[in-house]
Design a protein around this motif. Structure first.
Motif, PDB file in Angstrom:
ATOM      1  N   LEU A  44     -10.389 -33.382 -48.815  1.00  0.00           N
ATOM      2  CA  LEU A  44     -10.859 -34.650 -49.382  1.00  0.00           C
ATOM      3  C   LEU A  44     -10.085 -35.833 -48.821  1.00  0.00           C
ATOM      4  O   LEU A  44     -10.674 -36.870 -48.489  1.00  0.00           O
ATOM      5  CB  LEU A  44     -10.734 -34.632 -50.905  1.00  0.00           C
ATOM      6  CG  LEU A  44     -11.607 -33.622 -51.645  1.00  0.00           C
ATOM      7  CD1 LEU A  44     -11.256 -33.614 -53.120  1.00  0.00           C
ATOM      8  CD2 LEU A  44     -13.074 -33.928 -51.440  1.00  0.00           C
ATOM      9  N   GLY A  45      -8.766 -35.678 -48.735  1.00  0.00           N
ATOM     10  CA  GLY A  45      -7.922 -36.784 -48.296  1.00  0.00           C
ATOM     11  C   GLY A  45      -7.965 -37.009 -46.803  1.00  0.00           C
ATOM     12  O   GLY A  45      -8.430 -38.046 -46.326  1.00  0.00           O
ATOM     13  N   TRP A  46      -7.496 -36.040 -46.046  1.00  0.00           N
ATOM     14  CA  TRP A  46      -7.419 -36.216 -44.597  1.00  0.00           C
ATOM     15  C   TRP A  46      -8.812 -36.254 -43.966  1.00  0.00           C
ATOM     16  O   TRP A  46      -9.199 -37.242 -43.345  1.00  0.00           O
ATOM     17  CB  TRP A  46      -6.555 -35.109 -43.999  1.00  0.00           C
ATOM     18  CG  TRP A  46      -6.598 -34.948 -42.513  1.00  0.00           C
ATOM     19  CD1 TRP A  46      -6.806 -33.782 -41.838  1.00  0.00           C
ATOM     20  CD2 TRP A  46      -6.430 -35.949 -41.499  1.00  0.00           C
ATOM     21  NE1 TRP A  46      -6.778 -34.010 -40.482  1.00  0.00           N
ATOM     22  CE2 TRP A  46      -6.548 -35.336 -40.246  1.00  0.00           C
ATOM     23  CE3 TRP A  46      -6.202 -37.327 -41.542  1.00  0.00           C
ATOM     24  CZ2 TRP A  46      -6.444 -36.021 -39.045  1.00  0.00           C
ATOM     25  CZ3 TRP A  46      -6.099 -38.025 -40.334  1.00  0.00           C
ATOM     26  CH2 TRP A  46      -6.219 -37.370 -39.113  1.00  0.00           C
ATOM     27  N   VAL A  47      -9.593 -35.220 -44.146  1.00  0.00           N
ATOM     28  CA  VAL A  47     -10.885 -35.132 -43.460  1.00  0.00           C
ATOM     29  C   VAL A  47     -11.888 -36.152 -44.031  1.00  0.00           C
ATOM     30  O   VAL A  47     -12.504 -36.911 -43.284  1.00  0.00           O
ATOM     31  CB  VAL A  47     -11.458 -33.696 -43.535  1.00  0.00           C
ATOM     32  CG1 VAL A  47     -12.833 -33.626 -42.898  1.00  0.00           C
ATOM     33  CG2 VAL A  47     -10.506 -32.716 -42.867  1.00  0.00           C
ATOM     34  N   GLY A  48     -12.045 -36.156 -45.346  1.00  0.00           N
ATOM     35  CA  GLY A  48     -13.024 -37.063 -45.952  1.00  0.00           C
ATOM     36  C   GLY A  48     -12.721 -38.526 -45.681  1.00  0.00           C
ATOM     37  O   GLY A  48     -13.604 -39.285 -45.235  1.00  0.00           O
ATOM     38  N   PHE A  49     -11.487 -38.933 -45.910  1.00  0.00           N
ATOM     39  CA  PHE A  49     -11.140 -40.339 -45.699  1.00  0.00           C
ATOM     40  C   PHE A  49     -11.252 -40.732 -44.229  1.00  0.00           C
ATOM     41  O   PHE A  49     -11.640 -41.854 -43.906  1.00  0.00           O
ATOM     42  CB  PHE A  49      -9.741 -40.642 -46.226  1.00  0.00           C
ATOM     43  CG  PHE A  49      -9.627 -40.650 -47.736  1.00  0.00           C
ATOM     44  CD1 PHE A  49     -10.737 -40.700 -48.561  1.00  0.00           C
ATOM     45  CD2 PHE A  49      -8.379 -40.604 -48.339  1.00  0.00           C
ATOM     46  CE1 PHE A  49     -10.620 -40.712 -49.938  1.00  0.00           C
ATOM     47  CE2 PHE A  49      -8.249 -40.621 -49.714  1.00  0.00           C
ATOM     48  CZ  PHE A  49      -9.370 -40.682 -50.523  1.00  0.00           C
ATOM     49  N   ALA A  50     -10.910 -39.809 -43.312  1.00  0.00           N
ATOM     50  CA  ALA A  50     -11.041 -40.113 -41.882  1.00  0.00           C
ATOM     51  C   ALA A  50     -12.506 -40.290 -41.502  1.00  0.00           C
ATOM     52  O   ALA A  50     -12.853 -41.181 -40.705  1.00  0.00           O
ATOM     53  CB  ALA A  50     -10.384 -39.019 -41.042  1.00  0.00           C
ATOM     54  N   ILE A  51     -13.379 -39.467 -42.057  1.00  0.00           N
ATOM     55  CA  ILE A  51     -14.819 -39.617 -41.784  1.00  0.00           C
ATOM     56  C   ILE A  51     -15.315 -40.959 -42.321  1.00  0.00           C
ATOM     57  O   ILE A  51     -16.062 -41.672 -41.642  1.00  0.00           O
ATOM     58  CB  ILE A  51     -15.614 -38.442 -42.375  1.00  0.00           C
ATOM     59  CG1 ILE A  51     -15.317 -37.158 -41.576  1.00  0.00           C
ATOM     60  CG2 ILE A  51     -17.116 -38.747 -42.394  1.00  0.00           C
ATOM     61  CD1 ILE A  51     -15.846 -35.893 -42.206  1.00  0.00           C
ATOM     62  N   PHE A  52     -14.896 -41.308 -43.528  1.00  0.00           N
ATOM     63  CA  PHE A  52     -15.298 -42.604 -44.091  1.00  0.00           C
ATOM     64  C   PHE A  52     -14.803 -43.744 -43.201  1.00  0.00           C
ATOM     65  O   PHE A  52     -15.534 -44.701 -42.935  1.00  0.00           O
ATOM     66  CB  PHE A  52     -14.768 -42.776 -45.516  1.00  0.00           C
ATOM     67  CG  PHE A  52     -15.292 -41.782 -46.516  1.00  0.00           C
ATOM     68  CD1 PHE A  52     -16.563 -41.241 -46.419  1.00  0.00           C
ATOM     69  CD2 PHE A  52     -14.491 -41.384 -47.578  1.00  0.00           C
ATOM     70  CE1 PHE A  52     -17.039 -40.321 -47.362  1.00  0.00           C
ATOM     71  CE2 PHE A  52     -14.949 -40.476 -48.519  1.00  0.00           C
ATOM     72  CZ  PHE A  52     -16.223 -39.948 -48.411  1.00  0.00           C
ATOM     73  N   ALA A  53     -13.558 -43.659 -42.742  1.00  0.00           N
ATOM     74  CA  ALA A  53     -12.997 -44.697 -41.865  1.00  0.00           C
ATOM     75  C   ALA A  53     -13.831 -44.833 -40.599  1.00  0.00           C
ATOM     76  O   ALA A  53     -14.155 -45.953 -40.176  1.00  0.00           O
ATOM     77  CB  ALA A  53     -11.543 -44.375 -41.514  1.00  0.00           C
ATOM     78  N   GLY A  54     -14.175 -43.708 -40.003  1.00  0.00           N
ATOM     79  CA  GLY A  54     -14.985 -43.739 -38.790  1.00  0.00           C
ATOM     80  C   GLY A  54     -16.348 -44.356 -39.020  1.00  0.00           C
ATOM     81  O   GLY A  54     -16.836 -45.157 -38.214  1.00  0.00           O
ATOM     82  N   PHE A  55     -16.980 -43.998 -40.128  1.00  0.00           N
ATOM     83  CA  PHE A  55     -18.293 -44.565 -40.438  1.00  0.00           C
ATOM     84  C   PHE A  55     -18.205 -46.081 -40.586  1.00  0.00           C
ATOM     85  O   PHE A  55     -18.988 -46.818 -39.979  1.00  0.00           O
ATOM     86  CB  PHE A  55     -18.862 -43.954 -41.723  1.00  0.00           C
ATOM     87  CG  PHE A  55     -20.123 -44.644 -42.185  1.00  0.00           C
ATOM     88  CD1 PHE A  55     -21.345 -44.310 -41.627  1.00  0.00           C
ATOM     89  CD2 PHE A  55     -20.076 -45.626 -43.158  1.00  0.00           C
ATOM     90  CE1 PHE A  55     -22.508 -44.959 -42.027  1.00  0.00           C
ATOM     91  CE2 PHE A  55     -21.231 -46.275 -43.567  1.00  0.00           C
ATOM     92  CZ  PHE A  55     -22.448 -45.943 -43.007  1.00  0.00           C
TER      93      PHE A  55
END
Length: 122
Positions: A44-55
Motif C-alpha cells: 500500500l505504501g511503497w507500491v501504491g503511493f508510487a503508482i499514484f505519484a506516477g499517475f
C-alpha cells in the motif's frame, strides 16, 4: 516533480524505507510474525503511493482538490491499517484494521473518480 506527485512519492519512499527496516528487524530477530503487516506497508505504501505519484505526474489535469482528498484518505488509511493489522495479529482486536481497510478502500474509490474525470486529458 512537485505538488501532489511529490507528496505521494515522498510517502512512497518513506514507506519503502520503513518496510525495509522492518524486514531487516524481522530477519535479525528471526521473528516474522508480523510479516502480513510488513507486506501491507510495502504494497500500500511503497507500491501504491508510487503508482499514484506516477499517475499524477503523467496527468497534470488530474491534480486538483479531489487529488488532495485522495492523498489525505490514502495517508490516513495506511497510517491506521498498519498498526491495526499489528493489533489484529497480536490478538488486540481487529477494529482499527477494519477502519484502516475502509479508508484504504475509500481512497481507491476516490482515485477511481480522479481517473474517470481525467480520462480525456491524458
Amino acid at each position: 516533480m512537485r505538488g501532489i506527485s511529490l507528496a505521494f512519492m515522498l510517502l512512497a519512499v518513506v514507506s519503502a524505507l520503513l518496510g525495509m527496516g522492518w524486514g531487516i528487524q524481522m530477519s535479525a530477530t528471526d521473528d516474522h510474525s508480523l510479516s502480513i503487516a510488513h507486506a501491507h506497508l510495502n504494497l500500500l505504501g511503497w507500491v501504491g503511493f508510487a503508482i499514484f505519484a506516477g499517475f499524477y505526474q503523467m496527468v497534470p489535469l488530474a491534480r486538483g482538490r479531489l487529488a488532495w482528498v485522495h492523498f489525505a484518505i490514502a495517508l490516513a488509511g495506511v497510517v491506521i491499517i498498519i498498526p491495526g493489522i499489528v493489533m489484529a495479529l497480536t490478538d488486540n482486536g481487529a477494529a482499527v484494521a477494519k477502519i484502516g481497510s475502509v479508508l484504504t478502500f475509500l481512497s481507491m474509490a476516490v482515485f477511481l473518480l480522479v481517473v474517470i474525470r481525467s480520462r480525456n486529458t491524458a
